[in-house]
Design a protein around this motif. Structure first.
Motif, short mmCIF file in Angstrom:
data_model
loop_
_atom_site.label_atom_id
_atom_site.label_comp_id
_atom_site.label_asym_id
_atom_site.label_seq_id
_atom_site.Cartn_x
_atom_site.Cartn_y
_atom_site.Cartn_z
N GLY A 99 0.81 -1.23 0.00
CA GLY A 99 0.00 0.00 0.00
C GLY A 99 0.83 1.26 0.00
O GLY A 99 0.47 2.26 -0.64
N MET A 100 1.97 1.25 0.70
CA MET A 100 2.79 2.47 0.76
C MET A 100 3.36 2.81 -0.62
O MET A 100 3.42 3.98 -1.00
N ALA A 101 3.76 1.78 -1.37
CA ALA A 101 4.31 2.03 -2.71
C ALA A 101 3.23 2.58 -3.64
O ALA A 101 3.45 3.58 -4.34
N LEU A 102 2.06 1.96 -3.64
CA LEU A 102 1.00 2.39 -4.55
C LEU A 102 0.43 3.75 -4.15
O LEU A 102 0.21 4.61 -5.01
N THR A 103 0.18 3.94 -2.86
CA THR A 103 -0.38 5.22 -2.41
C THR A 103 0.60 6.36 -2.67
O THR A 103 0.21 7.44 -3.14
N GLY A 104 1.87 6.12 -2.37
CA GLY A 104 2.88 7.16 -2.62
C GLY A 104 2.94 7.55 -4.07
O GLY A 104 3.03 8.74 -4.41
N CYS A 105 2.88 6.57 -4.96
CA CYS A 105 2.94 6.86 -6.40
C CYS A 105 1.67 7.56 -6.88
O CYS A 105 1.73 8.46 -7.72
N MET A 106 0.50 7.17 -6.35
CA MET A 106 -0.74 7.84 -6.74
C MET A 106 -0.72 9.31 -6.32
O MET A 106 -1.20 10.19 -7.04
N LEU A 107 -0.18 9.57 -5.12
CA LEU A 107 -0.13 10.94 -4.62
C LEU A 107 0.92 11.78 -5.34
O LEU A 107 0.77 13.01 -5.45
N GLN A 108 1.98 11.14 -5.81
CA GLN A 108 3.04 11.88 -6.49
C GLN A 108 2.71 12.13 -7.96
O GLN A 108 2.92 13.23 -8.47
N PHE A 109 2.20 11.11 -8.62
CA PHE A 109 1.96 11.22 -10.07
C PHE A 109 0.47 11.41 -10.34
O PHE A 109 -0.22 10.49 -10.79
N TYR A 110 -0.02 12.60 -10.04
CA TYR A 110 -1.45 12.89 -10.18
C TYR A 110 -1.73 13.98 -11.21
O TYR A 110 -2.88 14.31 -11.48
N ARG A 111 -0.69 14.54 -11.80
CA ARG A 111 -0.87 15.74 -12.62
C ARG A 111 -1.33 15.45 -14.05
O ARG A 111 -2.01 16.26 -14.65
N THR A 112 -0.93 14.31 -14.62
CA THR A 112 -1.29 14.01 -16.00
C THR A 112 -2.27 12.84 -16.06
O THR A 112 -2.24 11.95 -15.22
N VAL A 113 -3.11 12.85 -17.08
CA VAL A 113 -4.12 11.80 -17.22
C VAL A 113 -3.48 10.42 -17.40
O VAL A 113 -3.92 9.45 -16.76
N PRO A 114 -2.45 10.25 -18.26
CA PRO A 114 -1.83 8.92 -18.39
C PRO A 114 -1.30 8.38 -17.06
O PRO A 114 -1.46 7.19 -16.76
N ALA A 115 -0.69 9.25 -16.25
CA ALA A 115 -0.17 8.80 -14.96
C ALA A 115 -1.30 8.40 -14.03
O ALA A 115 -1.22 7.39 -13.32
N VAL A 116 -2.38 9.19 -14.03
CA VAL A 116 -3.54 8.88 -13.19
C VAL A 116 -4.13 7.54 -13.60
O VAL A 116 -4.43 6.68 -12.74
N VAL A 117 -4.30 7.32 -14.90
CA VAL A 117 -4.87 6.07 -15.40
C VAL A 117 -4.00 4.88 -15.00
O VAL A 117 -4.50 3.87 -14.49
N PHE A 118 -2.70 4.99 -15.19
CA PHE A 118 -1.81 3.87 -14.90
C PHE A 118 -1.82 3.49 -13.43
O PHE A 118 -2.01 2.32 -13.08
N TRP A 119 -1.65 4.48 -12.55
CA TRP A 119 -1.53 4.16 -11.13
C TRP A 119 -2.86 3.74 -10.52
O TRP A 119 -2.90 2.91 -9.61
N GLN A 120 -3.98 4.27 -11.02
CA GLN A 120 -5.28 3.81 -10.53
C GLN A 120 -5.54 2.38 -10.98
O GLN A 120 -6.09 1.57 -10.23
N TRP A 121 -5.12 2.06 -12.20
CA TRP A 121 -5.28 0.68 -12.69
C TRP A 121 -4.45 -0.28 -11.84
O TRP A 121 -4.94 -1.34 -11.43
N VAL A 122 -3.19 0.07 -11.56
CA VAL A 122 -2.33 -0.79 -10.74
C VAL A 122 -2.94 -0.95 -9.34
O VAL A 122 -2.98 -2.05 -8.79
N ASN A 123 -3.44 0.15 -8.77
CA ASN A 123 -4.00 0.10 -7.42
C ASN A 123 -5.25 -0.77 -7.36
O ASN A 123 -5.43 -1.55 -6.41
#
Length: 322
Positions: A99-123
């Motif tokens: 959870g710490m790895a995924l949550t940290g990445c979701m909170l860090q990479f939130y600015r672009t749509v591709p990043a949001v899509v990727f990390w939400q899919w992984v989570n």
């Protein structure tokens, strides 16, 4: 083999499970992230020790502390209903490192749509594994139903995250940082009920206080799943709400602007700090052995219980899952 120490019951709770503090100490014990490093061989040995202890026999020279440690490993890695070893990713003891790895990445990479899509899919892929692993194992679910649950929850998370991401483009920066939490909360409201839909359709096994099965209840399933949804959202809330405020303040300092490459690792570590406490605290919000008043059961099940037991069963009990 030797006899079990006099008066020792390996299945008796070490702490009072009717109180929040008792449950917190219990889950601090079994969600200990260090247990994910324990070898498969040692886990199998712990399972054998627990099984032997239940049968009244333990390895010669076993101390009470050794037996309790075996039970800790068993509870951390084996399903409470089926007794089967759970996959590593789905265990609650893996929630802190995963959870710490995924949550940290979701909170860090939130600015672009591709990043949001990727990390939400992984989570959501991670969440699907956790939800399936910690379901009430007495209610089987087909691969088709798992697929529908996964796609529905992932779609909900992506739609929420992308929609809010676009909506907050011109909003204060802090609001954009809270988008991942909104997506995670919305997805939990879909993912968990969908992954455990069989429990809602067919009901979960309910017992009396002495664990004698009384039937299956859909209302019990709904109550248990609702509590799990609340627990999971609570688990994520502090880190995903408070940490963005902290990072928003920190990033204004000149030294933080010079070490941008370290922002993601810093968020991951801080998320780990939140989850280290919030995983057991959220699991402890409600008793694992959930209860439901007889009057709140389905009329047909209530009538069968009353006809057989009279007024001797005021409450029924069931495993709510995690």
């Amino acid at each position: 083999m030797a006899a079990v120490p006099l008066g020792f019951d390996i299945d008796a709770p070490r702490w009072d499970q009717s109180t929040f503090m008792g449950r917190l100490r219990h889950f601090l014990n079994i969600t200990d992230p260090r247990t994910v490093l324990v070898s498969e061989r040692e886990l199998d040995r712990a399972q054998a020790v627990v099984a032997g202890c239940r049968a009244g026999m333990v390895p010669p020279g076993s101390s009470r502390e050794q037996l309790l440690y075996a039970k800790k490993l068993y509870d951390s890695a084996f399903h409470p209903d089926s007794g089967e070893k759970m996959n590593l990713i789905g265990r609650m003891s893996f929630q802190v490192p995963g959870g710490m790895a995924l949550t940290g990445c979701m909170l860090q990479f939130y600015r672009t749509v591709p990043a949001v899509v990727f990390w939400q899919w992984v989570n959501q892929s991670f969440n699907a594994i956790v939800n399936y692993t910690n379901r009430n194992a007495a209610s089987p679910i087909s691969l088709a139903q798992i697929g529908v649950a996964y796609v529905t929850a992932t779609t909900t998370a992506l739609a929420t995250a992308v929609g809010l991401n676009l909506y907050t483009k011109h909003a204060p920066p802090l609001l954009a940082r809270w988008v991942p939490f909104a997506a995670v909360a919305a997805a939990n409201c879909v993912n968990i009920p969908m992954m455990r839909q069989q429990e809602i359709i067919h009901g979960v096994s309910v017992t009396d206080e002495d664990n004698n099965e009384l039937g299956h209840s859909r209302r019990a399933a709904v109550k248990g799943i609702a509590q799990v949804v609340v627990s999971r959202i609570t688990m994520a809330a502090p880190g995903m709400i408070i940490l963005p405020i902290v990072m928003e303040r920190l990033e204004k300092f000149p030294f933080m602007q010079r070490i941008r490459v370290l922002h993601a690792p810093l968020q991951v570590l801080l998320c780990g700090g939140f989850l280290l406490f919030m995983v057991p605290a959220a699991c402890a919000l409600f008793p694992q052995r959930c209860s439901l008043a007889l009057a709140d059961l389905e009329p047909e099940l209530r009538d069968r219980i009353v006809a057989k037991h009279g007024d001797k069963v005021p409450y029924v009990y069931f495993n709510k899952g995690l």
